[in-house]
Design a protein around this motif. Structure first.
Motif, PDB file in Angstrom:
ATOM      1  N   SER A 259     103.320  40.362  65.457  1.00 53.31           N
ATOM      2  CA  SER A 259     103.682  39.000  65.865  1.00 53.31           C
ATOM      3  C   SER A 259     103.289  37.983  64.806  1.00 53.31           C
ATOM      4  O   SER A 259     104.045  37.054  64.518  1.00 53.31           O
ATOM      5  CB  SER A 259     102.999  38.668  67.201  1.00 53.31           C
ATOM      6  OG  SER A 259     103.386  39.569  68.207  1.00 53.31           O
ATOM      7  N   ALA A 260     102.093  38.154  64.217  1.00 54.98           N
ATOM      8  CA  ALA A 260     101.630  37.202  63.202  1.00 54.98           C
ATOM      9  C   ALA A 260     102.518  37.224  61.966  1.00 54.98           C
ATOM     10  O   ALA A 260     102.949  36.174  61.473  1.00 54.98           O
ATOM     11  CB  ALA A 260     100.183  37.515  62.827  1.00 54.98           C
ATOM     12  N   PHE A 261     102.809  38.416  61.461  1.00 57.30           N
ATOM     13  CA  PHE A 261     103.659  38.511  60.272  1.00 57.30           C
ATOM     14  C   PHE A 261     105.091  38.082  60.581  1.00 57.30           C
ATOM     15  O   PHE A 261     105.754  37.460  59.742  1.00 57.30           O
ATOM     16  CB  PHE A 261     103.632  39.937  59.713  1.00 57.30           C
ATOM     17  CG  PHE A 261     102.449  40.232  58.846  1.00 57.30           C
ATOM     18  CD1 PHE A 261     102.380  39.754  57.549  1.00 57.30           C
ATOM     19  CD2 PHE A 261     101.394  40.983  59.324  1.00 57.30           C
ATOM     20  CE1 PHE A 261     101.286  40.012  56.746  1.00 57.30           C
ATOM     21  CE2 PHE A 261     100.292  41.261  58.535  1.00 57.30           C
ATOM     22  CZ  PHE A 261     100.231  40.771  57.240  1.00 57.30           C
ATOM     23  N   ALA A 262     105.585  38.412  61.774  1.00 62.02           N
ATOM     24  CA  ALA A 262     106.945  37.999  62.134  1.00 62.02           C
ATOM     25  C   ALA A 262     107.042  36.480  62.237  1.00 62.02           C
ATOM     26  O   ALA A 262     108.027  35.874  61.778  1.00 62.02           O
ATOM     27  CB  ALA A 262     107.350  38.651  63.453  1.00 62.02           C
ATOM     28  N   LEU A 263     106.041  35.843  62.833  1.00 60.20           N
ATOM     29  CA  LEU A 263     106.056  34.386  62.940  1.00 60.20           C
ATOM     30  C   LEU A 263     106.016  33.733  61.569  1.00 60.20           C
ATOM     31  O   LEU A 263     106.736  32.751  61.311  1.00 60.20           O
ATOM     32  CB  LEU A 263     104.865  33.919  63.782  1.00 60.20           C
ATOM     33  CG  LEU A 263     104.732  32.403  63.971  1.00 60.20           C
ATOM     34  CD1 LEU A 263     105.965  31.839  64.675  1.00 60.20           C
ATOM     35  CD2 LEU A 263     103.475  32.070  64.767  1.00 60.20           C
ATOM     36  N   ALA A 264     105.186  34.272  60.662  1.00 59.37           N
ATOM     37  CA  ALA A 264     105.128  33.723  59.304  1.00 59.37           C
ATOM     38  C   ALA A 264     106.463  33.910  58.580  1.00 59.37           C
ATOM     39  O   ALA A 264     106.944  32.995  57.887  1.00 59.37           O
ATOM     40  CB  ALA A 264     104.005  34.401  58.523  1.00 59.37           C
ATOM     41  N   PHE A 265     107.071  35.079  58.726  1.00 53.45           N
ATOM     42  CA  PHE A 265     108.363  35.341  58.088  1.00 53.45           C
ATOM     43  C   PHE A 265     109.430  34.400  58.635  1.00 53.45           C
ATOM     44  O   PHE A 265     110.210  33.806  57.861  1.00 53.45           O
ATOM     45  CB  PHE A 265     108.757  36.800  58.320  1.00 53.45           C
ATOM     46  CG  PHE A 265     109.979  37.232  57.566  1.00 53.45           C
ATOM     47  CD1 PHE A 265     109.894  37.610  56.235  1.00 53.45           C
ATOM     48  CD2 PHE A 265     111.223  37.264  58.180  1.00 53.45           C
ATOM     49  CE1 PHE A 265     111.023  38.005  55.531  1.00 53.45           C
ATOM     50  CE2 PHE A 265     112.355  37.658  57.497  1.00 53.45           C
ATOM     51  CZ  PHE A 265     112.250  38.033  56.166  1.00 53.45           C
ATOM     52  N   ASP A 266     109.468  34.234  59.950  1.00 51.47           N
ATOM     53  CA  ASP A 266     110.444  33.332  60.556  1.00 51.47           C
ATOM     54  C   ASP A 266     110.231  31.895  60.083  1.00 51.47           C
ATOM     55  O   ASP A 266     111.199  31.160  59.822  1.00 51.47           O
ATOM     56  CB  ASP A 266     110.324  33.384  62.078  1.00 51.47           C
ATOM     57  CG  ASP A 266     110.722  34.735  62.643  1.00 51.47           C
ATOM     58  OD1 ASP A 266     111.279  35.554  61.881  1.00 51.47           O
ATOM     59  OD2 ASP A 266     110.457  34.975  63.835  1.00 51.47           O
ATOM     60  N   THR A 267     108.969  31.493  59.965  1.00 52.39           N
ATOM     61  CA  THR A 267     108.676  30.127  59.522  1.00 52.39           C
ATOM     62  C   THR A 267     109.199  29.875  58.120  1.00 52.39           C
ATOM     63  O   THR A 267     109.813  28.825  57.846  1.00 52.39           O
ATOM     64  CB  THR A 267     107.159  29.881  59.573  1.00 52.39           C
ATOM     65  OG1 THR A 267     106.690  30.064  60.906  1.00 52.39           O
ATOM     66  CG2 THR A 267     106.825  28.466  59.119  1.00 52.39           C
ATOM     67  N   LEU A 268     108.977  30.823  57.215  1.00 49.96           N
ATOM     68  CA  LEU A 268     109.459  30.648  55.849  1.00 49.96           C
ATOM     69  C   LEU A 268     110.988  30.633  55.799  1.00 49.96           C
ATOM     70  O   LEU A 268     111.580  29.854  55.040  1.00 49.96           O
ATOM     71  CB  LEU A 268     108.900  31.754  54.950  1.00 49.96           C
ATOM     72  CG  LEU A 268     107.394  31.713  54.677  1.00 49.96           C
ATOM     73  CD1 LEU A 268     106.994  32.811  53.691  1.00 49.96           C
ATOM     74  CD2 LEU A 268     106.966  30.353  54.129  1.00 49.96           C
ATOM     75  N   ILE A 269     111.611  31.491  56.591  1.00 46.70           N
ATOM     76  CA  ILE A 269     113.078  31.524  56.603  1.00 46.70           C
ATOM     77  C   ILE A 269     113.643  30.204  57.126  1.00 46.70           C
ATOM     78  O   ILE A 269     114.559  29.605  56.529  1.00 46.70           O
ATOM     79  CB  ILE A 269     113.586  32.704  57.451  1.00 46.70           C
ATOM     80  CG1 ILE A 269     113.230  34.036  56.796  1.00 46.70           C
ATOM     81  CG2 ILE A 269     115.086  32.604  57.656  1.00 46.70           C
ATOM     82  CD1 ILE A 269     113.874  34.249  55.442  1.00 46.70           C
ATOM     83  N   VAL A 270     113.112  29.723  58.244  1.00 43.96           N
ATOM     84  CA  VAL A 270     113.604  28.483  58.833  1.00 43.96           C
ATOM     85  C   VAL A 270     113.345  27.308  57.896  1.00 43.96           C
ATOM     86  O   VAL A 270     114.213  26.434  57.715  1.00 43.96           O
ATOM     87  CB  VAL A 270     112.958  28.247  60.208  1.00 43.96           C
ATOM     88  CG1 VAL A 270     113.322  26.869  60.746  1.00 43.96           C
ATOM     89  CG2 VAL A 270     113.399  29.321  61.190  1.00 43.96           C
ATOM     90  N   CYS A 271     112.184  27.274  57.285  1.00 45.17           N
ATOM     91  CA  CYS A 271     111.895  26.185  56.341  1.00 45.17           C
ATOM     92  C   CYS A 271     112.763  26.283  55.095  1.00 45.17           C
ATOM     93  O   CYS A 271     113.138  25.256  54.515  1.00 45.17           O
ATOM     94  CB  CYS A 271     110.417  26.214  55.955  1.00 45.17           C
ATOM     95  SG  CYS A 271     109.298  25.737  57.290  1.00 45.17           S
ATOM     96  N   GLY A 272     113.106  27.520  54.686  1.00 46.02           N
ATOM     97  CA  GLY A 272     114.035  27.675  53.567  1.00 46.02           C
ATOM     98  C   GLY A 272     115.401  27.111  53.896  1.00 46.02           C
ATOM     99  O   GLY A 272     116.032  26.429  53.065  1.00 46.02           O
ATOM    100  N   VAL A 273     115.862  27.382  55.107  1.00 47.20           N
ATOM    101  CA  VAL A 273     117.130  26.789  55.546  1.00 47.20           C
ATOM    102  C   VAL A 273     117.005  25.269  55.599  1.00 47.20           C
ATOM    103  O   VAL A 273     117.931  24.532  55.230  1.00 47.20           O
ATOM    104  CB  VAL A 273     117.532  27.361  56.922  1.00 47.20           C
ATOM    105  CG1 VAL A 273     118.759  26.644  57.468  1.00 47.20           C
ATOM    106  CG2 VAL A 273     117.798  28.853  56.819  1.00 47.20           C
ATOM    107  N   GLY A 274     115.843  24.775  56.051  1.00 46.49           N
ATOM    108  CA  GLY A 274     115.629  23.330  56.078  1.00 46.49           C
ATOM    109  C   GLY A 274     115.685  22.713  54.695  1.00 46.49           C
ATOM    110  O   GLY A 274     116.197  21.592  54.540  1.00 46.49           O
ATOM    111  N   ARG A 275     115.170  23.426  53.695  1.00 50.13           N
ATOM    112  CA  ARG A 275     115.248  22.915  52.322  1.00 50.13           C
ATOM    113  C   ARG A 275     116.706  22.803  51.866  1.00 50.13           C
ATOM    114  O   ARG A 275     117.096  21.809  51.243  1.00 50.13           O
ATOM    115  CB  ARG A 275     114.461  23.845  51.402  1.00 50.13           C
ATOM    116  CG  ARG A 275     114.605  23.578  49.902  1.00 50.13           C
ATOM    117  CD  ARG A 275     113.854  22.355  49.479  1.00 50.13           C
ATOM    118  NE  ARG A 275     114.125  21.981  48.104  1.00 50.13           N
ATOM    119  CZ  ARG A 275     113.197  22.033  47.126  1.00 50.13           C
ATOM    120  NH1 ARG A 275     111.976  22.451  47.379  1.00 50.13           N
ATOM    121  NH2 ARG A 275     113.512  21.642  45.898  1.00 50.13           N
TER     122      ARG A 275
END
Length: 317
Positions: A259-275
């Motif tokens: 869960s911890a690694f998945a949440l971190a991965f999702d956060t980076l992906i979503v923030c990448g899309v935000g960029r």
């Protein structure tokens, strides 16, 4: 309805044979002996007692600090350290809490030495020496009560090391990429060490503390690289490290790490899309809608995969 009745109804509804019914009953834990509350009560009381004794000694020393000579100050701290070690060696039942008291006293002794003689050492060096000298205590105690604070000291030392060698700040650019790469590798090594240490279990607090420290550090480094003036290599490095951690923990099937690694991965992906949205669509309505879809999609996919993995290994089945 009791669990016993639910098991009978489920067995009848699914038409399970005798062996499958026994397997289902074993998985339910219905026949397991009750958990002994005194074990956790003793451990909690021991940890609380060690913390209160250490805190009381600190307050007593602080109240009389001005009237005690430098030699006496060192003698008091060292006496508490030696007494804690002796008690931990002689009384096995109190080994973990007394070992924790000795470990905390060791940190205070090192800090007092550095303040008294002004060694000029960087903060990360204090935590590194503290972790190195405290390793035999943690190894001898063989308890999560000792390994968890030791893990946090090591994680703090790594974070301070990164800050020191990244121009004494959290500078993220091409020049500090090797520093962040070494730091991420150190956090990964800490996770591996806590997973392979003697007596380690997938649910140990020391392991989870190492995972949480690594995930927070990698996420911070990755987000810093993403939101720099130009996307820096730290973003891709952190994304690759988190993906590797997710893949390696897939086999362990430990829900906290996944869960911890998945949440971190999702956060980076979503923030990448935000960029991308920020640069291309300027956060108009379509861009915000796209970000929402991506966030919902990656989160739903992550939860679905983790639940499927947990069911595959019989957790929560």
């Amino acid at each position: 309805m009791s669990l016993h009745e639910q098991l009978y109804q489920w067995t009848a509804r699914q038409g399970l044979d005798a062996s499958s019914a026994r397997r289902l009953r074993d998985l339910s834990g219905l026949d397991d002996p009750p958990v002994d509350p005194w074990t956790w009560l003793r451990r909690g009381t021991g940890a609380l007692a060690a913390g209160l004794i250490g805190f009381g000694v600190i307050l007593w020393i602080a109240a009389n600090w001005g009237e005690v000579s430098r030699l006496m100050r060192f003698a008091l701290i060292e006496a508490l350290f030696v007494a804690s070690l002796a008690g931990a060696a002689l009384r096995a039942a109190w080994r973990a809490p007394l070992g924790l008291l000795a470990f905390l006293t060791l940190g205070g002794l090192l800090a007092f030495y550095g303040q008294t003689y002004q060694t000029g050492a960087d903060p990360w060096q204090l935590f590194a020496v503290w972790a190195l000298l405290g390793l035999p205590i943690a190894w001898a105690a063989r308890s999560d009560l000792m390994w968890t604070p030791w893990t946090m000291v090591v994680a703090t030392a790594i974070g301070l090391w990164i800050q020191t060698f990244a121009d004494h700040g959290w500078r993220i650019d091409a020049r500090t990429l090797p520093v962040h790469a070494i730091g991420i590798a150190a956090y990964a090594l800490l996770c591996v060490a806590m997973a392979l240490r003697p007596g380690a279990t997938p649910r140990s607090w020391a392991w989870r503390a190492a995972v949480l420290s690594a995930v927070v550090a990698m996420s911070a480094i990755g987000l810093g690289g993403l939101f720099a003036r130009h996307v820096e290599g730290q973003f891709w490095l952190a994304l690759a490290a988190i993906a590797a951690g997710l893949a390696l923990n897939w086999r362990r099937a430990e829900v906290f790490a996944l869960s911890a690694f998945a949440l971190a991965f999702d956060t980076l992906i979503v923030c990448g899309v935000g960029r991308v949205v920020l640069e291309v669509m300027r956060f108009d309505l379509g861009g915000l809608f796209l970000m929402g879809l991506v966030a919902c999609g990656v989160l739903a996919a992550s939860v679905s995969l983790i639940m499927r993995r947990m069911r595959a290994v019989g957790v929560g089945a």
